[in-house]
Write a protein that holds these residues in place. Sequence first.
Motif, short mmCIF file in Angstrom:
data_model
loop_
_atom_site.label_atom_id
_atom_site.label_comp_id
_atom_site.label_asym_id
_atom_site.label_seq_id
_atom_site.Cartn_x
_atom_site.Cartn_y
_atom_site.Cartn_z
N GLY A 1 12.81 56.25 -22.47
CA GLY A 1 14.22 56.58 -22.39
C GLY A 1 14.92 55.78 -21.32
O GLY A 1 14.32 55.38 -20.32
N VAL A 2 16.22 55.53 -21.51
CA VAL A 2 17.01 54.79 -20.55
C VAL A 2 18.37 55.46 -20.42
O VAL A 2 18.89 56.04 -21.37
N ASP A 3 18.94 55.39 -19.21
CA ASP A 3 20.28 55.94 -19.01
C ASP A 3 21.02 55.07 -18.00
O ASP A 3 20.42 54.54 -17.06
N VAL A 4 22.33 54.92 -18.21
CA VAL A 4 23.18 54.15 -17.31
C VAL A 4 24.47 54.92 -17.09
O VAL A 4 25.00 55.54 -18.00
N GLU A 5 24.97 54.88 -15.85
CA GLU A 5 26.23 55.52 -15.50
C GLU A 5 27.02 54.58 -14.61
O GLU A 5 26.50 54.06 -13.61
N ARG A 6 28.28 54.34 -14.97
CA ARG A 6 29.14 53.53 -14.10
C ARG A 6 29.73 54.42 -13.02
O ARG A 6 30.10 55.57 -13.28
N VAL A 7 29.81 53.90 -11.81
CA VAL A 7 30.31 54.67 -10.68
C VAL A 7 31.80 54.96 -10.88
O VAL A 7 32.59 54.06 -11.15
N ARG A 8 32.16 56.23 -10.74
CA ARG A 8 33.55 56.66 -10.72
C ARG A 8 33.60 57.94 -9.89
O ARG A 8 32.59 58.63 -9.74
N PRO A 9 34.75 58.26 -9.32
CA PRO A 9 34.83 59.47 -8.49
C PRO A 9 34.41 60.72 -9.26
O PRO A 9 34.82 60.92 -10.40
N ARG A 10 33.57 61.52 -8.63
CA ARG A 10 33.15 62.79 -9.21
C ARG A 10 33.24 63.85 -8.11
O ARG A 10 32.29 64.11 -7.39
N ALA A 11 34.41 64.45 -7.99
CA ALA A 11 34.66 65.40 -6.91
C ALA A 11 33.77 66.63 -7.01
O ALA A 11 33.52 67.30 -6.01
N ARG A 12 33.25 66.90 -8.21
CA ARG A 12 32.47 68.11 -8.43
C ARG A 12 30.97 67.84 -8.44
O ARG A 12 30.20 68.63 -8.96
N ALA B 1 4.61 53.29 -32.66
CA ALA B 1 4.10 52.75 -31.40
C ALA B 1 5.18 51.97 -30.63
O ALA B 1 5.01 51.68 -29.45
N LEU B 2 6.27 51.63 -31.33
CA LEU B 2 7.38 50.93 -30.68
C LEU B 2 8.40 51.98 -30.24
O LEU B 2 9.08 52.59 -31.06
N GLY B 3 8.49 52.20 -28.93
CA GLY B 3 9.47 53.13 -28.40
C GLY B 3 10.74 52.40 -28.01
O GLY B 3 10.69 51.26 -27.54
N PHE B 4 11.88 53.04 -28.19
CA PHE B 4 13.14 52.40 -27.84
C PHE B 4 14.17 53.47 -27.49
O PHE B 4 14.05 54.64 -27.85
N SER B 5 15.20 53.03 -26.77
CA SER B 5 16.26 53.93 -26.32
C SER B 5 17.47 53.11 -25.95
O SER B 5 17.34 51.93 -25.61
N TRP B 6 18.65 53.72 -26.01
CA TRP B 6 19.85 53.03 -25.56
C TRP B 6 20.79 53.99 -24.87
O TRP B 6 20.72 55.21 -25.03
N SER B 7 21.69 53.42 -24.08
CA SER B 7 22.67 54.21 -23.34
C SER B 7 23.85 53.32 -23.04
O SER B 7 23.72 52.09 -22.98
N THR C 1 20.68 59.96 -13.61
CA THR C 1 20.17 58.93 -14.52
C THR C 1 18.65 59.04 -14.68
O THR C 1 18.12 58.82 -15.77
N ALA C 2 17.94 59.40 -13.60
CA ALA C 2 16.49 59.56 -13.70
C ALA C 2 16.15 60.72 -14.63
O ALA C 2 15.26 60.62 -15.49
N LYS C 3 16.85 61.84 -14.48
CA LYS C 3 16.61 63.00 -15.33
C LYS C 3 16.94 62.69 -16.80
O LYS C 3 16.17 63.02 -17.71
N GLU C 4 18.10 62.07 -17.01
CA GLU C 4 18.51 61.74 -18.38
C GLU C 4 17.52 60.79 -19.04
O GLU C 4 17.24 60.92 -20.23
N ALA C 5 17.01 59.82 -18.30
CA ALA C 5 16.06 58.88 -18.88
C ALA C 5 14.81 59.62 -19.37
O ALA C 5 14.31 59.36 -20.47
N VAL C 6 14.31 60.57 -18.56
CA VAL C 6 13.14 61.34 -18.97
C VAL C 6 13.44 62.19 -20.19
O VAL C 6 12.66 62.25 -21.16
N LEU C 7 14.58 62.88 -20.18
CA LEU C 7 14.91 63.77 -21.29
C LEU C 7 15.20 63.01 -22.57
O LEU C 7 14.93 63.50 -23.67
N LYS C 8 15.76 61.80 -22.46
CA LYS C 8 15.94 60.97 -23.65
C LYS C 8 14.59 60.52 -24.19
O LYS C 8 14.39 60.45 -25.41
N ALA C 9 13.67 60.20 -23.30
CA ALA C 9 12.34 59.79 -23.74
C ALA C 9 11.62 60.93 -24.44
O ALA C 9 11.01 60.74 -25.50
N GLN C 10 11.69 62.12 -23.87
CA GLN C 10 11.01 63.28 -24.44
C GLN C 10 11.70 63.77 -25.71
O GLN C 10 11.05 64.30 -26.60
#
Length: 207
Positions: free
Chosen positions: A87-98, A61-67, A132-141
Motif C-alpha cells: 500500500g502507498v499513501d501521499v498527502e500534500r501539506v496544507r493547514p489542518r487546524a484540527r 503475486a504482483l501487488g500494487f497500490s496508488w494514491s 500516511t504510514a497508517k493509510e499505507a498499511v490499511l491500503k495494503a491490508q
Amino acid sequence: MNHDVPDLHDDEIHIWRLPWGSDAAGAPPFQALLAAYAGPRAPEVARGEHGKPHFPGAFGALGFSWSHSRDTALFAVGRGPLGFELGVDVERVRPRARSLELARRFFASAETAWLEALAPEDVLGGFLGLWTAKEAVLKAQGGGLSYGLHRVAFGNVAGHLVPDLFEGPVAPAASWQVHTLDLGEDLFAAVAWRGERRSVRVFTFPL
C-alpha cells in the motif's frame, strides 16, 4: 507512454511519482504502468471485499497500490507471495487546524500523547507522518479507514516511525515494513508491505 519499465526484482518496491489531474484512479497512466508490469497475459483487475484492487490467481503475486493528493499521485508495485500486500499513501501539506482533535479521536493514545508533546510548529508534520504510514498499511491490508486507525499504532524511535502495535488481521506489527518517502517539503508519503525488507526505488513519470 513508453510501456517499457525498469526490471522489478523480488527484493524491490518501485514507486512512480506522477502528475495528477482530473483522471480517475485506474485510468492512464496508472493503467498503463500496471499493464507494463503485469504483462499482456494479465487478467482483469478484481476488487476485494472493501474495494481493494488486485489480480486474481497466479497474477496475485504482483501487488500494487496508488494514491493521490492535489496535483501529485503515486503508484507502487512489487512482487511477493500470492496476495502480496502493498500500500502507498501521499498527502500534500496544507493547514489542518484540527490535527490534534483528529488524533485524539482516531489515533492510539500513545500516538496522541507524542503529538501533544511536540512543539506547535511540528504537530502537523507529526500528524501527517502518522496518517500516511497508517493509510499505507490499511491500503495494503485492504480494510481501509473503516478498519480503525487506532488499531495500527506506531512508535517513534530516534525520529523515525516504526510499527508498534497492530491489532486484528493486520497483526503482528513485526511482519510489516513501512518506508517513509522523501518527496520534498510539501509532501508526506509512505509505502508499506507485509514481508521482508526491500529496497525502494522512486521514479518520475515519464522516464
